[in-house]
Enzyme design. Structure first.
Site, PDB file in Angstrom:
ATOM      1  N   ARG A 183       0.903  -1.164   0.000  1.00 27.32           N
ATOM      2  CA  ARG A 183       0.000   0.000   0.000  1.00 27.32           C
ATOM      3  C   ARG A 183       0.928   1.197   0.000  1.00 27.32           C
ATOM      4  O   ARG A 183       1.620   1.461   0.971  1.00 27.32           O
ATOM      5  CB  ARG A 183      -0.901  -0.034   1.240  1.00 27.32           C
ATOM      6  N   HIS A 203       1.849   7.144   1.661  1.00 23.83           N
ATOM      7  CA  HIS A 203       0.728   8.070   1.593  1.00 23.83           C
ATOM      8  C   HIS A 203       0.457   8.661   2.967  1.00 23.83           C
ATOM      9  O   HIS A 203       1.090   8.285   3.960  1.00 23.83           O
ATOM     10  CB  HIS A 203      -0.522   7.351   1.076  1.00 23.83           C
ATOM     11  N   HIS A 253      -3.096  10.730   5.326  1.00 22.29           N
ATOM     12  CA  HIS A 253      -4.538  10.986   5.352  1.00 22.29           C
ATOM     13  C   HIS A 253      -4.853  12.280   6.101  1.00 22.29           C
ATOM     14  O   HIS A 253      -4.080  12.739   6.947  1.00 22.29           O
ATOM     15  CB  HIS A 253      -5.288   9.851   6.065  1.00 22.29           C
ATOM     16  N   GLU A 290      -5.510   7.113  11.388  1.00 17.01           N
ATOM     17  CA  GLU A 290      -5.737   5.727  10.954  1.00 17.01           C
ATOM     18  C   GLU A 290      -5.430   4.769  12.097  1.00 17.01           C
ATOM     19  O   GLU A 290      -4.318   4.762  12.638  1.00 17.01           O
ATOM     20  CB  GLU A 290      -4.850   5.400   9.743  1.00 17.01           C
ATOM     21  N   HIS A 340       2.994   7.195   5.870  1.00 16.66           N
ATOM     22  CA  HIS A 340       3.234   5.799   6.235  1.00 16.66           C
ATOM     23  C   HIS A 340       3.085   4.886   5.025  1.00 16.66           C
ATOM     24  O   HIS A 340       2.642   5.315   3.953  1.00 16.66           O
ATOM     25  CB  HIS A 340       2.271   5.368   7.345  1.00 16.66           C
ATOM     26  N   GLU A 348     -10.761   5.682   1.726  1.00 16.20           N
ATOM     27  CA  GLU A 348      -9.496   5.005   1.437  1.00 16.20           C
ATOM     28  C   GLU A 348      -9.087   5.173  -0.019  1.00 16.20           C
ATOM     29  O   GLU A 348      -7.899   5.125  -0.353  1.00 16.20           O
ATOM     30  CB  GLU A 348      -9.629   3.515   1.775  1.00 16.20           C
TER      31      GLU A 348
END
Length: 415
Positions: free
Chosen positions: A121, A124, A126, A130, A169, A192
């Site tokens: 993943r 990125h 947010h 999270e 992360h 997401e």
């Protein structure tokens, strides 16, 4: 306009209706008009001859025919990852349930993600914090805190991680079979599929600016991806110690870990009926906006009647079969059934319990947008209220009240 005979007939009919209504309100069936399938008298009352999916309907017996104690109407408190569309890429997939899908869930949105061994993943961050629990396999996480302190760790089944809003992360599946986990964002609108991705930022920054920013020739960036990666297949990470050495150059170590071994931690509450494990800012220091309770209820047990005064509860059902009734003013009470992969939601201060209605352990995680876990037990409240006062409210003997649990056991039976 009416004869005396008519008036007497009307009065007699009214008395009969009143008597029938009085008989209908009884122990286990309290309301007028009566509620629930036990009141059906006609031969076809419980038939459902119209179009239906038996496979779906059979999963929700409490919705098909609620107990007689259910009353009124409440917002739907059930959703599921089982029918949420998957976004699949080489390296893994994800599916989500946000407030757009689940109207009651305004404080938390949920994501279920799978990464293959080596699946990444991408790097990125947010707008929301999270929180996550690993439900299968193992994953390597990296994160940089606001003080510029890097962290890398391996997360295993039953472990948690927490990344504050804005903390960059990444996640990568480990061998032999990658991982699967559930993420909660502390915002019901968080999505997401719409995050701040490093590949997007590179692709949408002039090459000359990239060259100046990193102090290298512009040709360095000639082959960067022009679309975001989101999830992609990489190579399985190597030794954890080597990664820690590589990221530790000219950087201090964060004061607190970003992961927590909830599944293997000592239960906060434990009884013959099951146990509860708690993780909040008191023991998982970095988790300043999310608290959680991992609840296990053995067959025949019940998560005791209680409520949470400081936050809504977002639930994820991990295994077993559960039945939850939620109580609100009105009165309103609604019962719903839950299976693995389902999501439940209880607004703050609403009374509820969860019963194990299967023949194996029931396990679910309750997640709260709050720095600490708070719970008020119904039995604990009543046993710490003057017994005579409680007895007058409920018409129950004081001797019986003395036998009620007075230590907030969490899961019943308690001994």
């Amino acid at each position: 306009m009416f004869s005396r005979r008519d008036m007497l007939a009307v009065s007699a009919a009214g008395a009969m209706v009143t008597a029938n209504a009085a008989r209908a309100a009884s122990f286990g069936n309290p309301d007028q008009p009566p509620q629930g399938a036990i009141n059906a008298k006609g031969p076809g009352n419980l038939r459902d001859p119209g179009p239906q999916s038996e496979a779906i309907g059979n999963q929700f017996p409490s919705a098909q025919f609620p107990p007689a104690t259910d009353v009124g109407g409440m917002p739907m408190d059930w959703a599921s990852f089982n029918n949420a569309p998957k976004r699949v890429q080489n390296g893994g997939w994800a599916r989500q349930v946000t407030v757009e899908d689940f109207a009651i869930s305004k404080e938390i949105s949920g994501v279920n993600m799978r990464l293959t061994a080596g699946g990444i993943r991408e790097l990125h961050w947010h707008q929301a914090a999270e929180w996550a629990i690993m439900t299968y396999g193992s994953c390597r996480v990296t994160v940089l805190d606001a003080a510029g302190q890097p962290y890398v760790a391996d997360v295993n089944e039953g472990d948690l991680w927490y990344f504050p809003a804005g903390a960059p992360h990444s996640l990568q599946g480990l061998g032999p079979d990658g991982c699967e986990f559930v993420i909660c964002f502390d915002d019901g609108h968080a999505n997401e599929f719409n995050t701040l991705l490093v590949s997007d930022w590179f692709a949408h920054t002039p090459p000359g600016v990239l060259a100046k920013n990193f102090g290298v020739p512009v040709e360095t960036f000639a082959k960067i991806p022009l679309q975001n990666l989101w999830i992609f297949q990489g190579t399985v990470p190597g030794d954890l110690v080597a990664d820690r050495t590589a990221i530790g150059r000219n950087a201090a170590v964060p004061p607190y870990p970003f992961i927590f071994p909830l599944g293997s931690s000592k239960p906060t509450k434990e009884s013959r009926g099951g146990n509860i494990r708690i993780a909040d800012s008191s023991n998982f220091n970095v988790s300043t906006t999310v608290a959680a309770a991992l609840v296990t209820v053995h067959p025949g047990g019940i998560r005791e009647m209680h409520w949470h005064p400081n936050a809504d509860e977002w639930q994820y059902y991990i295994k077993g079969k559960g039945r939850m009734t939620t109580f609100n003013t009105g009165p309103n009470a609604m019962t719903m059934d839950f299976n693995p992969g389902d999501i439940g939601y209880v607004k703050r201060n609403l009374g509820h319990y969860v019963e194990n209605v299967g023949d194996t352990d029931l396990q679910f995680i309750g997640v709260f947008r709050a720095p600490r876990y708070e719970e008020i037990s119904l039995s604990n409240w009543l046993t710490h209220t003057p017994p005579a006062l409680v007895a007058q409210h409920l018409n129950v003997d004081e001797a019986a009240i003395a036998k009620w649990p007075d230590n907030s056991p969490g899961v019943m039976p308690n001994s």
